[in-house]
Design a protein around this motif. Structure first.
Motif, short mmCIF file in Angstrom:
data_model
loop_
_atom_site.label_atom_id
_atom_site.label_comp_id
_atom_site.label_asym_id
_atom_site.label_seq_id
_atom_site.Cartn_x
_atom_site.Cartn_y
_atom_site.Cartn_z
N LEU A 160 23.33 32.73 -42.62
CA LEU A 160 22.58 31.38 -42.44
C LEU A 160 23.63 30.16 -42.78
N TRP A 161 24.35 30.57 -43.81
CA TRP A 161 25.38 29.83 -44.25
C TRP A 161 26.47 30.65 -45.17
N ASP A 162 27.51 30.28 -45.78
CA ASP A 162 28.19 31.18 -46.54
C ASP A 162 27.47 31.88 -47.45
N GLY A 163 27.60 32.87 -47.95
CA GLY A 163 27.13 33.93 -48.75
C GLY A 163 25.44 34.11 -48.71
N VAL A 164 25.05 33.63 -47.55
CA VAL A 164 23.55 34.13 -47.37
C VAL A 164 23.38 34.63 -45.86
N THR A 165 22.93 35.94 -45.96
CA THR A 165 23.08 36.62 -44.54
C THR A 165 21.59 37.41 -44.35
N LEU A 166 21.06 37.24 -43.23
CA LEU A 166 19.92 37.89 -42.77
C LEU A 166 20.36 39.28 -42.21
N ILE A 167 19.83 40.34 -42.60
CA ILE A 167 20.20 41.76 -42.05
C ILE A 167 19.04 42.38 -41.40
N ARG A 168 19.18 43.10 -40.38
CA ARG A 168 18.24 43.59 -39.63
C ARG A 168 17.98 45.04 -40.19
N CYS A 169 17.20 45.45 -40.61
CA CYS A 169 16.98 46.95 -41.35
C CYS A 169 16.16 47.62 -40.28
#
Ligand code: ZN
Ligand code: ZN
Length: 273
Positions: A160-169
């Motif tokens: 989304l921005w630095d240090g925030v990530t969406l992860i598909r599980c």
């Protein structure tokens, strides 16, 4: 014309004169229609019948739930990260006090949702705060109210921005997503998991299911893939989908041992014969 909301899962539908005949999400094998049958409400009616309740966890992380409980009963999370404010997961109720409080904290820059059971009134929240809603494209068929605010993403991760990530599980839903916030928990890292990783009732373990109400498990391979998707990320705390479902301190080790236990249980090995 109204946007009706399913009272069982909280999903808001596209405009119609009459309530939809069925809720497609609740008719599917991962949800259910209660014995009383399908009923509907509206966003405006919920504004009068419900308020929201807040719970501050660590610095910069506040839970928001419906009172009295509504739909599946999950609480959302409001995250105040260095790069912006996030609403993680969603609920069907958004009262005026919640709007005032969140605006006072700088509003919402992005909304991200783990899976369709928590899509609820996402478009209302997006409009109230002029925010985009990030959903995994693999679950697009379950979007019941489409809107230009919705941004689909594809692939395995989306920063989304630095240090925030969406992860598909995957797992519970094909597009099942968790959010990793590297700066959360004092820099040790936070995972917001919805019920893609479910914090178990004992808050010592995680579990993983295709359907929670109907008790349909996942395969060993699918659960191993969930563990692998999170392997590159450091985190100390996992926030599940209810107010009291939090694993703090050694959450990454809990994920690893929980994947191993689940695989042993479904394969019938290591004490689960
Ligand atoms: Zn429903
Ligand atoms: Zn679910």
């Amino acid at each position: 014309m109204l946007h009706f909301i399913c009272t069982t899962c909280g999903a808001q539908y596209a405009q119609s004169d009459e309530p939809p005949r069925q809720c497609l999400i609740c008719e599917e094998e991962r949800q259910y229609v209660p014995p009383r049958g399908q009923t509907w409400t509206t966003f405006a009616a919920l504004r009068n019948s419900h308020t929201n309740t807040f719970r501050q966890y660590d610095d910069g992380i506040i839970g928001i739930g419906s009172t009295p409980a509504f739909g599946i009963g999950q609480r959302a999370l409001f995250l105040r990260t260095a790069g912006g404010n996030i609403l993680w997961d969603c609920i069907a109720t958004l009262d005026a006090a919640t709007v005032t409080l969140i605006e006072g904290l700088g509003g919402i820059d992005a909304i991200a949702i783990s899976h369709p059971h928590f899509y609820t009134a996402m478009v209302e929240w997006a409009h109230a705060f002029d925010a985009r809603v990030y959903l995994h494209a693999a679950d697009r068929q379950w979007i019941m109210r489409n809107d230009p605010a919705i941004a689909l993403w594809d692939g395995e991760t989306k920063p989304l921005w630095d240090g925030v990530t969406l992860i598909r599980c995957g797992g519970h839903f094909a597009g099942g997503t968790v959010l990793h916030w590297a700066g959360g928990a004092g820099g040790r890292g936070v995972v917001c998991s919805g019920d893609i990783l479910t914090v178990a009732t004992d808050r010592k373990w995680l579990t993983f299911m295709r359907s929670y109400p109907n008790f349909i498990p996942l395969s060993a391979r699918t659960v191993e893939r969930i563990g692998l998707a999170l392997k590159p990320f450091a985190f100390a705390t996992i926030y599940g989908h209810y107010f009291d479902r939090v694993i703090a301190g050694d959450a990454k080790a809990v994920l690893e041992k929980s994947v191993a236990r689940y695989v042993a249980a479904v394969e019938g090995t290591r004490g689960y014969e």
